[in-house]
Design a protein around this motif. Structure first.
Motif, mmCIF file in Angstrom:
data_model
loop_
_atom_site.group_PDB
_atom_site.id
_atom_site.type_symbol
_atom_site.label_atom_id
_atom_site.label_comp_id
_atom_site.label_asym_id
_atom_site.label_seq_id
_atom_site.Cartn_x
_atom_site.Cartn_y
_atom_site.Cartn_z
ATOM 1 N N SER A 169 57.103 59.069 -26.254
ATOM 2 C CA SER A 169 56.670 57.979 -25.498
ATOM 3 C C SER A 169 55.901 58.730 -24.235
ATOM 4 O O SER A 169 56.626 59.530 -22.869
ATOM 5 C CB SER A 169 57.420 57.163 -24.927
ATOM 6 O OG SER A 169 58.312 56.115 -25.887
ATOM 7 N N GLN A 200 50.110 41.319 -19.681
ATOM 8 C CA GLN A 200 49.671 41.062 -20.709
ATOM 9 C C GLN A 200 50.276 40.622 -21.256
ATOM 10 O O GLN A 200 51.762 40.188 -21.265
ATOM 11 C CB GLN A 200 49.519 42.777 -21.563
ATOM 12 C CG GLN A 200 49.629 42.306 -22.620
ATOM 13 C CD GLN A 200 49.131 43.747 -23.707
ATOM 14 O OE1 GLN A 200 48.725 45.025 -23.320
ATOM 15 N NE2 GLN A 200 49.411 43.528 -25.106
ATOM 16 N N GLU A 252 51.797 49.572 -27.660
ATOM 17 C CA GLU A 252 52.210 49.871 -26.324
ATOM 18 C C GLU A 252 51.352 48.514 -24.783
ATOM 19 O O GLU A 252 50.083 48.425 -25.722
ATOM 20 C CB GLU A 252 51.247 50.911 -25.681
ATOM 21 C CG GLU A 252 52.232 52.179 -26.233
ATOM 22 C CD GLU A 252 51.225 53.821 -26.337
ATOM 23 O OE1 GLU A 252 51.760 53.861 -25.544
ATOM 24 O OE2 GLU A 252 51.200 54.452 -27.134
ATOM 25 N N VAL A 253 52.604 48.068 -24.974
ATOM 26 C CA VAL A 253 51.440 46.475 -23.936
ATOM 27 C C VAL A 253 51.369 47.542 -22.041
ATOM 28 O O VAL A 253 52.334 47.759 -21.811
ATOM 29 C CB VAL A 253 52.850 45.604 -24.334
ATOM 30 C CG1 VAL A 253 52.776 45.357 -25.146
ATOM 31 C CG2 VAL A 253 53.815 46.347 -23.890
ATOM 32 N N LYS A 254 51.025 46.376 -21.437
ATOM 33 C CA LYS A 254 50.504 47.085 -20.330
ATOM 34 C C LYS A 254 50.841 45.362 -18.866
ATOM 35 O O LYS A 254 51.081 44.693 -20.019
ATOM 36 C CB LYS A 254 48.864 47.042 -19.633
ATOM 37 C CG LYS A 254 48.394 48.626 -20.650
ATOM 38 C CD LYS A 254 49.369 49.569 -19.952
ATOM 39 C CE LYS A 254 47.849 50.782 -20.401
ATOM 40 N NZ LYS A 254 48.719 51.764 -19.850
ATOM 41 N N GLN A 255 51.810 45.970 -18.057
ATOM 42 C CA GLN A 255 51.711 45.244 -16.899
ATOM 43 C C GLN A 255 51.563 43.912 -16.799
ATOM 44 O O GLN A 255 50.652 43.805 -16.603
ATOM 45 C CB GLN A 255 52.159 45.853 -15.671
ATOM 46 C CG GLN A 255 53.328 44.993 -14.534
ATOM 47 C CD GLN A 255 53.091 45.214 -13.556
ATOM 48 O OE1 GLN A 255 52.259 45.797 -12.905
ATOM 49 N NE2 GLN A 255 54.179 45.485 -13.382
ATOM 50 N N SER A 309 55.402 53.238 -12.237
ATOM 51 C CA SER A 309 55.693 51.737 -12.159
ATOM 52 C C SER A 309 55.906 51.651 -11.033
ATOM 53 O O SER A 309 56.549 52.113 -9.938
ATOM 54 C CB SER A 309 57.206 51.590 -13.870
ATOM 55 O OG SER A 309 57.194 50.213 -13.032
ATOM 56 N N PRO A 327 53.771 56.455 -17.692
ATOM 57 C CA PRO A 327 53.267 55.879 -16.193
ATOM 58 C C PRO A 327 54.073 55.586 -14.866
ATOM 59 O O PRO A 327 55.045 54.949 -15.797
ATOM 60 C CB PRO A 327 51.903 54.703 -17.260
ATOM 61 C CG PRO A 327 53.843 53.506 -18.574
ATOM 62 C CD PRO A 327 54.299 55.354 -18.804
ATOM 63 N N ASP A 340 56.519 44.947 -17.071
ATOM 64 C CA ASP A 340 55.965 46.496 -16.570
ATOM 65 C C ASP A 340 55.483 46.706 -18.004
ATOM 66 O O ASP A 340 55.441 46.491 -19.124
ATOM 67 C CB ASP A 340 57.285 46.951 -16.010
ATOM 68 C CG ASP A 340 56.759 48.411 -15.372
ATOM 69 O OD1 ASP A 340 55.676 48.691 -15.260
ATOM 70 O OD2 ASP A 340 57.727 49.129 -14.940
ATOM 71 N N ASP A 341 54.594 47.923 -18.152
ATOM 72 C CA ASP A 341 54.394 48.990 -18.785
ATOM 73 C C ASP A 341 55.048 49.036 -19.593
ATOM 74 O O ASP A 341 56.561 49.537 -19.284
ATOM 75 C CB ASP A 341 53.807 50.009 -18.012
ATOM 76 C CG ASP A 341 52.399 49.966 -17.285
ATOM 77 O OD1 ASP A 341 51.879 48.826 -17.095
ATOM 78 O OD2 ASP A 341 52.132 50.941 -16.857
ATOM 79 N N HIS A 360 60.226 50.327 -21.867
ATOM 80 C CA HIS A 360 59.818 51.118 -20.669
ATOM 81 C C HIS A 360 60.552 52.151 -19.954
ATOM 82 O O HIS A 360 61.415 52.354 -19.981
ATOM 83 C CB HIS A 360 60.024 49.695 -19.574
ATOM 84 C CG HIS A 360 59.710 48.067 -20.152
ATOM 85 N ND1 HIS A 360 58.640 47.915 -19.536
ATOM 86 C CD2 HIS A 360 61.079 47.695 -20.249
ATOM 87 C CE1 HIS A 360 59.009 46.832 -19.851
ATOM 88 N NE2 HIS A 360 60.056 46.209 -20.284
#
Length: 236
Positions: free
Chosen positions: A61, A188, A183-186, A66, A64, A134-135, A161
């Protein structure tokens, strides 16, 4: 020039390979989660498999940075949470390995304005978007649910996360728009609020999102109360 092209090709192959690894791991977690919910796997076996898969996911993973959360319902805020100061949360007796048999409520129910229970906001007459706080990486979900099912979460999503090593869980959705390995972004959109799930489907239940958060303890999900984080979360 040839060296640069070869290097770029190697990097592209590495990225694709890593993405494939993440998707495979998440699909395996999703299958395991289904077995846990169905009670078709022994607790000890489930625990061992989950720990192995999470360790694999940690190694692949991307982590990023946060900074705070986004509130999990678009255009809503802390006042939409049921109870007084979030006292609807109760994790006593909860164990992830109990699957659909657990009797605790380690979550906050976040209610939308939906008096006629059509899963549309009474003010906008539109579905309410469920946003990832969150991401993260989607590790399990289902977009299938039948009213005859005893599954209490209905159409649900689990997100891992990696930056802070925790999970979030979003249940009772009407429709979901992600799959394991995504993979999802904050902020989204990952779903729309619904009424799926054994109790949530019943007329006596106001339309809401069931939201939970979990720390990893010995590589197994253990719930914690995220009320303060939700209180500080940014509304989109």
């Amino acid at each position: 020039m040839k060296k640069i092209i070869l290097l770029l090709s190697f990097l592209c192959i590495s990225v694709i390979s890593n993405a494939q690894d993440i998707k495979t791991i998440c699909n395996n977690i999703n299958n395991l989660n289904t077995a846990i919910l169905n009670g078709s796997i022994k607790r000890q076996d489930a625990a061992g498999q989950f720990k192995t898969l999470i360790e694999q996911l940690k190694k692949t993973s991307y982590k990023p940075s946060s900074s705070g959360w986004v509130f999990p319902l678009k255009s809503y805020k802390i006042s939409a949470i049921g109870g007084t100061n979030g006292n609807g949360y109760s994790d006593k007796g909860y164990n992830f390995l109990d699957g659909n048999k657990h009797t605790a409520h380690p979550a906050h129910d976040i209610f939308i304005n939906d008096r006629n229970q059509d899963c549309l906001d009474d003010r906008t007459h539109q579905p309410v978007d469920v946003l990832v706080v969150d991401d993260g990486i989607v590790i399990a979900c289902t977009n299938e649910w039948d009213p005859s099912s005893s599954l209490r979460g209905g159409k649900f999503i689990w997100v891992y996360h990696p930056a802070q090593n925790f999970f979030t869980y979003y249940a009772h959705n009407q429709a979901i728009f992600v799959k394991p390995g995504d993979e999802v972004k904050q902020g989204q959109k990952i779903a729309e609020v619904g009424r799926t799930g054994y109790n949530a489907y019943k007329k006596r239940s106001p339309t809401h999102l069931h939201f939970s958060a979990f720390h990893l303890v010995n590589d197994l999900p253990v719930p914690y109360n995220p009320y303060l984080q939700l209180k500080k979360a940014k509304t989109i």
